[in-house]
Scaffold this motif. Sequence first.
Motif, PDB file in Angstrom:
ATOM      1  N   THR A  33      57.548  31.512   2.988  1.00  0.00           N
ATOM      2  CA  THR A  33      56.834  32.653   1.975  1.00  0.00           C
ATOM      3  C   THR A  33      55.251  33.118   3.458  1.00  0.00           C
ATOM      4  OG1 THR A  33      54.859  31.013   2.859  1.00  0.00           O
ATOM      5  CG2 THR A  33      55.527  30.437   0.279  1.00  0.00           C
ATOM      6  N   GLY A  34      56.032  32.628   4.710  1.00  0.00           N
ATOM      7  CA  GLY A  34      55.249  33.705   6.085  1.00  0.00           C
ATOM      8  C   GLY A  34      54.122  33.128   6.707  1.00  0.00           C
ATOM      9  N   ARG A  35      53.947  31.665   5.546  1.00  0.00           N
ATOM     10  CA  ARG A  35      52.390  30.992   6.076  1.00  0.00           C
ATOM     11  C   ARG A  35      52.711  30.352   7.061  1.00  0.00           C
ATOM     12  NH1 ARG A  35      52.285  28.708   0.616  1.00  0.00           N
ATOM     13  NH2 ARG A  35      51.222  30.085  -0.842  1.00  0.00           N
ATOM     14  N   VAL A  36      54.113  29.675   7.310  1.00  0.00           N
ATOM     15  CA  VAL A  36      54.312  28.913   8.839  1.00  0.00           C
ATOM     16  C   VAL A  36      55.061  29.973  10.157  1.00  0.00           C
ATOM     17  CG1 VAL A  36      54.667  26.877   9.643  1.00  0.00           C
ATOM     18  CG2 VAL A  36      54.251  26.898   7.648  1.00  0.00           C
ATOM     19  N   THR A  37      54.574  30.063  11.112  1.00  0.00           N
ATOM     20  CA  THR A  37      55.352  30.553  12.028  1.00  0.00           C
ATOM     21  C   THR A  37      55.321  29.727  13.337  1.00  0.00           C
ATOM     22  OG1 THR A  37      53.482  31.648  13.100  1.00  0.00           O
ATOM     23  CG2 THR A  37      54.785  33.032  11.742  1.00  0.00           C
ATOM     24  N   SER A  38      56.109  30.308  14.097  1.00  0.00           N
ATOM     25  CA  SER A  38      56.754  28.945  15.206  1.00  0.00           C
ATOM     26  C   SER A  38      56.846  30.010  16.746  1.00  0.00           C
ATOM     27  CB  SER A  38      57.170  27.906  14.871  1.00  0.00           C
ATOM     28  OG  SER A  38      58.786  28.108  13.894  1.00  0.00           O
ATOM     29  N   TYR A  39      56.653  29.645  17.791  1.00  0.00           N
ATOM     30  CA  TYR A  39      57.627  30.195  18.857  1.00  0.00           C
ATOM     31  C   TYR A  39      58.038  29.518  19.671  1.00  0.00           C
ATOM     32  CZ  TYR A  39      55.098  34.297  16.866  1.00  0.00           C
ATOM     33  OH  TYR A  39      54.252  35.212  15.662  1.00  0.00           O
ATOM     34  N   ILE A  50      55.726  37.169  14.903  1.00  0.00           N
ATOM     35  CA  ILE A  50      56.863  37.376  13.967  1.00  0.00           C
ATOM     36  C   ILE A  50      56.296  37.402  12.365  1.00  0.00           C
ATOM     37  CG2 ILE A  50      57.021  34.549  13.111  1.00  0.00           C
ATOM     38  CD1 ILE A  50      59.706  35.478  12.522  1.00  0.00           C
ATOM     39  N   SER A  51      56.731  38.300  11.117  1.00  0.00           N
ATOM     40  CA  SER A  51      55.506  38.314   9.834  1.00  0.00           C
ATOM     41  C   SER A  51      56.812  38.782   8.815  1.00  0.00           C
ATOM     42  CB  SER A  51      54.927  40.060  10.470  1.00  0.00           C
ATOM     43  OG  SER A  51      54.934  40.989  10.096  1.00  0.00           O
ATOM     44  N   ARG A  52      56.322  38.708   7.755  1.00  0.00           N
ATOM     45  CA  ARG A  52      57.505  39.084   7.153  1.00  0.00           C
ATOM     46  C   ARG A  52      56.857  39.991   5.907  1.00  0.00           C
ATOM     47  NH1 ARG A  52      60.885  34.233   5.557  1.00  0.00           N
ATOM     48  NH2 ARG A  52      61.633  35.419   3.597  1.00  0.00           N
ATOM     49  N   ASN A 100      58.257  39.624   1.659  1.00  0.00           N
ATOM     50  CA  ASN A 100      58.879  38.942   0.783  1.00  0.00           C
ATOM     51  C   ASN A 100      59.196  40.790  -0.488  1.00  0.00           C
ATOM     52  OD1 ASN A 100      59.490  37.627   2.379  1.00  0.00           O
ATOM     53  ND2 ASN A 100      58.358  35.914   1.056  1.00  0.00           N
ATOM     54  N   ALA A 101      58.482  41.063  -0.726  1.00  0.00           N
ATOM     55  CA  ALA A 101      58.446  42.810  -0.993  1.00  0.00           C
ATOM     56  C   ALA A 101      59.646  43.797  -1.313  1.00  0.00           C
ATOM     57  CB  ALA A 101      57.076  43.112  -1.817  1.00  0.00           C
ATOM     58  N   LYS A 102      59.376  43.966   0.505  1.00  0.00           N
ATOM     59  CA  LYS A 102      60.665  44.573   0.851  1.00  0.00           C
ATOM     60  C   LYS A 102      61.480  43.984   1.594  1.00  0.00           C
ATOM     61  CE  LYS A 102      56.348  47.747   2.169  1.00  0.00           C
ATOM     62  NZ  LYS A 102      55.986  48.343   3.139  1.00  0.00           N
ATOM     63  N   ASN A 103      61.717  42.226   0.889  1.00  0.00           N
ATOM     64  CA  ASN A 103      63.018  41.952   2.203  1.00  0.00           C
ATOM     65  C   ASN A 103      63.179  42.326   3.087  1.00  0.00           C
ATOM     66  OD1 ASN A 103      63.284  40.654  -0.736  1.00  0.00           O
ATOM     67  ND2 ASN A 103      65.583  42.441  -0.683  1.00  0.00           N
ATOM     68  N   THR A 104      61.801  42.065   3.975  1.00  0.00           N
ATOM     69  CA  THR A 104      62.560  42.921   5.274  1.00  0.00           C
ATOM     70  C   THR A 104      61.305  41.680   6.078  1.00  0.00           C
ATOM     71  OG1 THR A 104      61.743  45.099   4.623  1.00  0.00           O
ATOM     72  CG2 THR A 104      61.443  44.515   6.998  1.00  0.00           C
ATOM     73  N   VAL A 105      62.066  41.290   6.813  1.00  0.00           N
ATOM     74  CA  VAL A 105      61.172  40.504   8.153  1.00  0.00           C
ATOM     75  C   VAL A 105      60.917  41.028  10.208  1.00  0.00           C
ATOM     76  CG1 VAL A 105      63.509  39.656   9.339  1.00  0.00           C
ATOM     77  CG2 VAL A 105      60.992  38.329   9.712  1.00  0.00           C
ATOM     78  N   TYR A 106      59.395  41.147  10.432  1.00  0.00           N
ATOM     79  CA  TYR A 106      59.280  42.053  11.559  1.00  0.00           C
ATOM     80  C   TYR A 106      59.169  41.352  12.896  1.00  0.00           C
ATOM     81  CZ  TYR A 106      57.931  45.091   7.697  1.00  0.00           C
ATOM     82  OH  TYR A 106      57.927  45.591   6.864  1.00  0.00           O
ATOM     83  N   LEU A 107      59.624  42.098  13.395  1.00  0.00           N
ATOM     84  CA  LEU A 107      59.240  41.252  14.935  1.00  0.00           C
ATOM     85  C   LEU A 107      58.604  42.231  16.189  1.00  0.00           C
ATOM     86  CD1 LEU A 107      59.158  38.625  17.322  1.00  0.00           C
ATOM     87  CD2 LEU A 107      61.765  39.623  18.158  1.00  0.00           C
ATOM     88  N   GLN A 108      56.864  41.905  16.347  1.00  0.00           N
ATOM     89  CA  GLN A 108      56.321  42.878  17.006  1.00  0.00           C
ATOM     90  C   GLN A 108      55.843  42.474  18.652  1.00  0.00           C
ATOM     91  OE1 GLN A 108      54.052  45.688  16.166  1.00  0.00           O
ATOM     92  NE2 GLN A 108      53.873  45.963  18.618  1.00  0.00           N
ATOM     93  N   MET A 109      56.668  42.908  19.176  1.00  0.00           N
ATOM     94  CA  MET A 109      56.223  42.900  20.877  1.00  0.00           C
ATOM     95  C   MET A 109      54.966  43.722  21.651  1.00  0.00           C
ATOM     96  SD  MET A 109      60.326  43.394  21.653  1.00  0.00           S
ATOM     97  CE  MET A 109      60.271  43.100  23.308  1.00  0.00           C
ATOM     98  N   ASN A 110      54.577  42.029  22.199  1.00  0.00           N
ATOM     99  CA  ASN A 110      52.795  42.676  22.795  1.00  0.00           C
ATOM    100  C   ASN A 110      53.519  42.877  24.382  1.00  0.00           C
ATOM    101  OD1 ASN A 110      52.007  43.300  20.390  1.00  0.00           O
ATOM    102  ND2 ASN A 110      51.941  40.820  20.514  1.00  0.00           N
ATOM    103  N   SER A 111      52.896  43.709  25.196  1.00  0.00           N
ATOM    104  CA  SER A 111      53.003  43.823  26.205  1.00  0.00           C
ATOM    105  C   SER A 111      54.504  43.186  27.220  1.00  0.00           C
ATOM    106  CB  SER A 111      51.807  42.896  26.790  1.00  0.00           C
ATOM    107  OG  SER A 111      50.291  43.822  26.621  1.00  0.00           O
ATOM    108  N   PRO A 112      55.718  43.705  26.792  1.00  0.00           N
ATOM    109  CA  PRO A 112      56.767  43.627  27.398  1.00  0.00           C
ATOM    110  C   PRO A 112      57.242  43.412  28.362  1.00  0.00           C
ATOM    111  CG  PRO A 112      57.461  45.516  25.895  1.00  0.00           C
ATOM    112  CD  PRO A 112      55.539  45.110  25.636  1.00  0.00           C
ATOM    113  N   LYS A 113      57.887  42.733  29.063  1.00  0.00           N
ATOM    114  CA  LYS A 113      58.582  42.656  30.552  1.00  0.00           C
ATOM    115  C   LYS A 113      60.219  43.286  30.517  1.00  0.00           C
ATOM    116  CE  LYS A 113      55.345  38.686  31.218  1.00  0.00           C
ATOM    117  NZ  LYS A 113      54.949  37.734  30.981  1.00  0.00           N
ATOM    118  N   PRO A 114      60.282  43.361  31.446  1.00  0.00           N
ATOM    119  CA  PRO A 114      61.831  43.450  31.828  1.00  0.00           C
ATOM    120  C   PRO A 114      62.574  43.068  30.962  1.00  0.00           C
ATOM    121  CG  PRO A 114      60.467  44.829  33.665  1.00  0.00           C
ATOM    122  CD  PRO A 114      58.999  44.043  32.498  1.00  0.00           C
ATOM    123  N   GLU A 115      62.389  41.441  31.895  1.00  0.00           N
ATOM    124  CA  GLU A 115      62.649  40.873  31.312  1.00  0.00           C
ATOM    125  C   GLU A 115      62.908  40.489  30.026  1.00  0.00           C
ATOM    126  OE1 GLU A 115      60.353  40.535  32.980  1.00  0.00           O
ATOM    127  OE2 GLU A 115      59.171  38.676  33.377  1.00  0.00           O
TER     128      GLU A 115
END
Length: 116
Positions: free
Chosen positions: A54-60, A70-72, A74-89
Amino acid sequence: QVQLVESGGGLVQPGGSLRLSCVASGFIFSSYPMSWYRQAAGKERELVASISQTGRVTSYPDSMKGRFTISRDNAKNTVYLQMNSPKPEDTAVYYCRASDHRSTYWGQGTQVTVSS
């Protein structure tokens, strides 16, 4: 035919932001927990984030907390990953995964390179 197609990868500067998308087809997307993994050159694949059906529970993993979201939709059959302040690693190929007790599906991956 099951498909997971990632997009949104590319070159991003350290401290910037990037959003990855993964569009699913061929299975009931809303029934599957979804995850993002990554694999850097010469390293093992590692978990980045997971989200419930359902998207209600996330874990990292502790090492990823605060830098990825992470978010999703379901109406678009799509999951997303937002990267904030990425590092070279964070440079790696990023994969989405759909998995339940019966089946596991992987996308083909999208390359993310963090560099100035």
